[in-house]
Design an enzyme around this catalytic site. Structure first.
Site, PDB file in Angstrom:
ATOM      1  N   TYR A  18     -13.489  22.590  26.933  1.00  0.00           N
ATOM      2  CA  TYR A  18     -12.431  23.428  27.496  1.00  0.00           C
ATOM      3  C   TYR A  18     -11.090  22.771  27.197  1.00  0.00           C
ATOM      4  CZ  TYR A  18     -16.101  25.816  30.189  1.00  0.00           C
ATOM      5  OH  TYR A  18     -17.210  26.528  30.560  1.00  0.00           O
ATOM      6  N   HIS A  43     -24.246  34.557  24.322  1.00  0.00           N
ATOM      7  CA  HIS A  43     -23.419  33.584  25.047  1.00  0.00           C
ATOM      8  C   HIS A  43     -23.116  34.091  26.468  1.00  0.00           C
ATOM      9  CE1 HIS A  43     -19.940  30.950  25.819  1.00  0.00           C
ATOM     10  NE2 HIS A  43     -20.427  30.190  24.855  1.00  0.00           N
TER      11      HIS A  43
END
Length: 219
Positions: free
Chosen positions: A64, A184
């Protein structure tokens, strides 16, 4: 480098020129820009999940890229920040699959300690620039990690979420291992087959069938 048996298994990679070049580039990037995770957490996936304890691999793309989010584990963020949508969807599927209540914490360190290697293909990223470190050479390194795990005699479950992770399937050739793949967990694809895929119960059922203690998925 790591501080456990991974240092032995990865010794050859650490000594290769490409890896030394990665470290040089990373040193420069972290000095000149804001990058994540913190430098001392880049190899956390290996520190929390030793080679001997490894039962499951969950492959992510890269960390991230927001402030204080990444902690060196795929899909995991620190408890001090808001939960990303993909992680929220993972927890929703966990609740649906195993009736485990959605946790208040974000960090997946408990999973890592259970034997789940939370491996990003790229281990670092520049702030607010996703995939910015893809050309540094990390994927060469993490592909080698997958190949090393592929040689492991004891069964390992590989959880491949999304096309990026599924492209790693070609590296997993050992029939002792078990592959679970689905779309995903991101909001863009979760309703296209991630929800209802039951990766957590499938993982534990396989481990149990091989006489291996299942993963405690509670956070």
């Amino acid at each position: 480098m790591i501080g456990n048996s991974w240092d032995i298994y990865l010794k050859d990679e650490f000594n290769k020129e490409y890896f030394k070049n990665i470290l040089k580039q990373i040193e420069k990037e972290y000095k000149e820009k804001t990058c994540y995770p913190p430098k001392n957490e880049i190899f956390n996936a290996f520190r929390y999940t030793t080679y001997e304890n490894l039962k499951v691999v969950i492959i992510g793309q890269d960390p991230y890229h927001g402030e204080n989010q990444a902690e060196g584990l795929s899909f995991s963020v620190k408890n001090t920040v808001s939960r990303p949508p993909s992680l929220q969807n993972i927890f929703k599927e966990l609740e649906s699959d195993l009736k485990i209540k959605i946790p208040t914490n974000n960090s997946l360190i408990p999973w890592a300690k259970e034997g789940v290697l939370l491996l990003n293909a790229v281990l670092t990223v520049e702030e607010k620039r996703p995939a910015s470190h893809q050309m540094i050479g990390w994927e060469t390194f993490t592909d080698e990690v997958i190949k090393i795990i592929n040689k492991k005699e004891s069964p390992v479950v590989f959880i491949l979420w999304g096309n990026f992770a599924r492209n790693k399937k070609k590296l997993i050739t050992n029939p002792n291992h078990f592959i679970i793949e689905s779309p995903h967990p991101s909001p863009f694809s979760a309703y296209n087959g991630f929800f209802g895929s039951k990766p957590f119960s499938k993982t534990n059922n396989y481990l149990i069938s091989k006489g291996i203690k299942p993963i405690n998925w509670e956070i």
